[in-house]
Design a protein around this motif. Structure first.
Motif, mmCIF file in Angstrom:
data_model
loop_
_atom_site.group_PDB
_atom_site.id
_atom_site.type_symbol
_atom_site.label_atom_id
_atom_site.label_comp_id
_atom_site.label_asym_id
_atom_site.label_seq_id
_atom_site.Cartn_x
_atom_site.Cartn_y
_atom_site.Cartn_z
ATOM 1 N N VAL A 1 0.910 -1.217 0.070
ATOM 2 C CA VAL A 1 -0.027 -0.013 -0.090
ATOM 3 C C VAL A 1 0.835 1.273 -0.007
ATOM 4 C CG1 VAL A 1 -1.937 1.305 1.361
ATOM 5 C CG2 VAL A 1 -1.828 -1.127 1.219
ATOM 6 N N ILE A 2 2.079 1.216 0.682
ATOM 7 C CA ILE A 2 2.890 2.346 1.059
ATOM 8 C C ILE A 2 4.241 1.842 0.743
ATOM 9 C CG2 ILE A 2 2.777 2.587 3.380
ATOM 10 C CD1 ILE A 2 2.755 5.784 3.249
ATOM 11 N N THR A 3 5.368 2.447 0.017
ATOM 12 C CA THR A 3 6.608 2.203 0.254
ATOM 13 C C THR A 3 7.360 2.817 1.482
ATOM 14 O OG1 THR A 3 7.157 4.001 -1.301
ATOM 15 C CG2 THR A 3 6.422 1.950 -2.316
ATOM 16 N N TYR A 4 8.740 2.300 1.529
ATOM 17 C CA TYR A 4 9.573 2.884 2.527
ATOM 18 C C TYR A 4 9.810 4.201 2.044
ATOM 19 C CZ TYR A 4 13.518 3.650 5.509
ATOM 20 O OH TYR A 4 14.358 4.072 6.502
ATOM 21 N N GLY A 5 10.050 4.485 0.779
ATOM 22 C CA GLY A 5 10.164 5.891 0.161
ATOM 23 C C GLY A 5 8.905 6.624 0.680
ATOM 24 N N GLY A 6 7.853 6.479 0.609
ATOM 25 C CA GLY A 6 6.710 6.997 0.931
ATOM 26 C C GLY A 6 6.622 7.423 2.329
ATOM 27 N N LEU A 7 7.105 6.482 3.210
ATOM 28 C CA LEU A 7 7.295 6.621 4.534
ATOM 29 C C LEU A 7 8.280 7.818 4.783
ATOM 30 C CD1 LEU A 7 7.184 3.106 6.366
ATOM 31 C CD2 LEU A 7 5.272 4.814 6.003
ATOM 32 N N VAL A 8 9.145 8.034 4.169
ATOM 33 C CA VAL A 8 10.351 8.941 4.321
ATOM 34 C C VAL A 8 9.756 10.224 3.780
ATOM 35 C CG1 VAL A 8 12.693 9.847 3.749
ATOM 36 C CG2 VAL A 8 12.244 7.217 4.123
ATOM 37 N N ASN A 9 9.027 10.316 2.714
ATOM 38 C CA ASN A 9 8.265 11.483 2.464
ATOM 39 C C ASN A 9 7.502 11.781 3.610
ATOM 40 O OD1 ASN A 9 9.470 11.860 -0.172
ATOM 41 N ND2 ASN A 9 8.049 10.810 -1.088
ATOM 42 N N ILE A 10 6.569 11.306 4.160
ATOM 43 C CA ILE A 10 5.700 11.746 5.304
ATOM 44 C C ILE A 10 6.646 12.094 6.550
ATOM 45 C CG2 ILE A 10 4.262 10.630 6.906
ATOM 46 C CD1 ILE A 10 3.285 8.545 5.121
ATOM 47 N N PHE A 11 7.635 11.293 6.701
ATOM 48 C CA PHE A 11 8.697 11.905 7.678
ATOM 49 C C PHE A 11 9.165 13.127 7.573
ATOM 50 C CE2 PHE A 11 13.436 12.142 8.347
ATOM 51 C CZ PHE A 11 13.631 12.422 9.612
ATOM 52 N N PHE A 12 9.432 13.811 6.252
ATOM 53 C CA PHE A 12 9.854 15.034 6.039
ATOM 54 C C PHE A 12 9.030 16.082 6.248
ATOM 55 C CE2 PHE A 12 13.837 12.846 4.106
ATOM 56 C CZ PHE A 12 14.664 13.699 4.799
ATOM 57 N N GLU A 13 7.586 15.595 6.087
ATOM 58 C CA GLU A 13 6.626 16.420 6.263
ATOM 59 C C GLU A 13 6.073 16.760 7.459
ATOM 60 O OE1 GLU A 13 3.528 14.725 3.765
ATOM 61 O OE2 GLU A 13 4.318 14.732 1.868
ATOM 62 N N ALA A 14 6.388 15.732 8.381
ATOM 63 C CA ALA A 14 5.974 15.763 9.705
ATOM 64 C C ALA A 14 6.725 16.615 10.678
ATOM 65 C CB ALA A 14 6.191 14.286 10.459
ATOM 66 N N HIS A 15 8.042 17.042 10.214
ATOM 67 C CA HIS A 15 8.914 17.922 11.263
ATOM 68 C C HIS A 15 9.690 18.757 10.292
ATOM 69 C CE1 HIS A 15 11.736 15.057 10.007
ATOM 70 N NE2 HIS A 15 12.658 15.535 10.980
ATOM 71 N N ASP A 16 10.587 19.562 11.153
ATOM 72 C CA ASP A 16 11.412 20.491 10.499
ATOM 73 C C ASP A 16 12.783 19.784 10.546
ATOM 74 O OD1 ASP A 16 13.315 22.334 9.607
ATOM 75 O OD2 ASP A 16 12.705 23.784 11.002
ATOM 76 N N PRO A 17 13.333 19.027 9.458
ATOM 77 C CA PRO A 17 14.802 18.208 9.321
ATOM 78 C C PRO A 17 15.888 19.300 9.396
ATOM 79 C CG PRO A 17 13.715 18.443 7.097
ATOM 80 C CD PRO A 17 12.533 19.108 7.921
ATOM 81 N N THR A 18 15.767 20.500 9.418
ATOM 82 C CA THR A 18 16.529 21.390 9.568
ATOM 83 C C THR A 18 17.160 22.106 10.735
ATOM 84 O OG1 THR A 18 15.606 23.535 9.111
ATOM 85 C CG2 THR A 18 15.726 22.269 7.015
ATOM 86 N N THR A 19 16.685 21.655 11.847
ATOM 87 C CA THR A 19 16.837 21.913 13.034
ATOM 88 C C THR A 19 18.012 20.857 13.449
ATOM 89 O OG1 THR A 19 15.039 21.571 13.851
ATOM 90 C CG2 THR A 19 15.239 23.555 13.256
ATOM 91 N N LYS A 20 19.068 21.103 13.978
ATOM 92 C CA LYS A 20 19.840 20.061 14.751
ATOM 93 C C LYS A 20 19.359 19.967 16.243
ATOM 94 C CE LYS A 20 24.686 18.235 15.194
ATOM 95 N NZ LYS A 20 24.280 16.975 14.393
ATOM 96 N N ASN A 21 19.036 18.788 16.465
ATOM 97 C CA ASN A 21 18.839 18.517 18.020
ATOM 98 C C ASN A 21 17.653 19.537 18.571
ATOM 99 O OD1 ASN A 21 20.609 16.674 17.823
ATOM 100 N ND2 ASN A 21 22.309 17.792 18.724
ATOM 101 N N LYS A 22 16.621 19.831 17.751
ATOM 102 C CA LYS A 22 15.592 20.501 18.089
ATOM 103 C C LYS A 22 14.324 20.573 17.283
ATOM 104 C CE LYS A 22 15.073 25.313 18.993
ATOM 105 N NZ LYS A 22 13.514 25.742 18.370
ATOM 106 N N GLN A 23 13.226 20.710 18.204
ATOM 107 C CA GLN A 23 11.910 20.677 17.263
ATOM 108 C C GLN A 23 11.099 21.379 18.222
ATOM 109 O OE1 GLN A 23 10.944 19.336 14.200
ATOM 110 N NE2 GLN A 23 13.006 18.978 13.849
#
Length: 157
Positions: free
Chosen positions: A63-85
């Motif tokens: 139904v969903i690929t691993y790549g699709g999950l990684v896309n969701i991961f990038f939509e779920a948070h700010d991947p540009t802040t080191k050690n911080k959300q």
């Protein structure tokens, strides 16, 4: 079913975000990537265990690929802040993809490049791509926190 593990800051909101997508069959929040066996939330929140707050996602790869999950991961948070959300600061809130084999590692690295090329983020993506290690489930009161409490305000602990 297959599993994937991600660290994207406070796990309450990330879990609620992932659960909205078709193909996700089960989620558990917990701790991974550190050096303490069977850590507790009280230990992890100090930042001394090396663990990240993380989510283990069980999914149907038809139904969903691993790549699709990684896309969701990038939509779920700010991947540009080191050690911080948001207001949560510390290594335990790092952006991380915990790969389980070389294929997942390659997909994760490819997705980082794709998201970088999109130009959506104003800063460089700092997501760690690191081998998966033991995943320790968080205490039950953390599981499905948003469903149980009607919110997922992080940074309160």
């Amino acid at each position: 079913m297959a599993t994937a593990i991600f660290g994207a800051g406070c796990f309450w909101g990330v879990e609620a975000f992932f659960e909205r997508f078709e193909g996700i069959t089960h989620t558990r929040v917990g701790y991974t990537g550190g050096h303490v066996e069977n850590p507790t939330y009280e230990q992890v929140k100090t930042g001394t265990t090396g663990h990240a707050e993380a989510i283990r996602v069980e999914y149907d790869p038809e139904v969903i690929t691993y790549g699709g999950l990684v896309n969701i991961f990038f939509e779920a948070h700010d991947p540009t802040t080191k050690n911080k959300q948001g207001i949560d600061v510390g290594h335990q809130y790092r952006s991380a993809i915990f790969y389980q084999d070389e294929a997942e590692k390659a997909i994760a690295e490819e997705k980082i490049q794709q998201w970088t090329n999109k130009g959506i983020f104003k800063r460089r993506i700092v997501t760690e791509v690191t081998p998966a290690r033991d995943f320790y489930e968080a205490e039950e009161y953390h599981q499905k926190y948003a469903q149980k409490n009607g919110s997922f305000a992080c940074g309160i602990g």
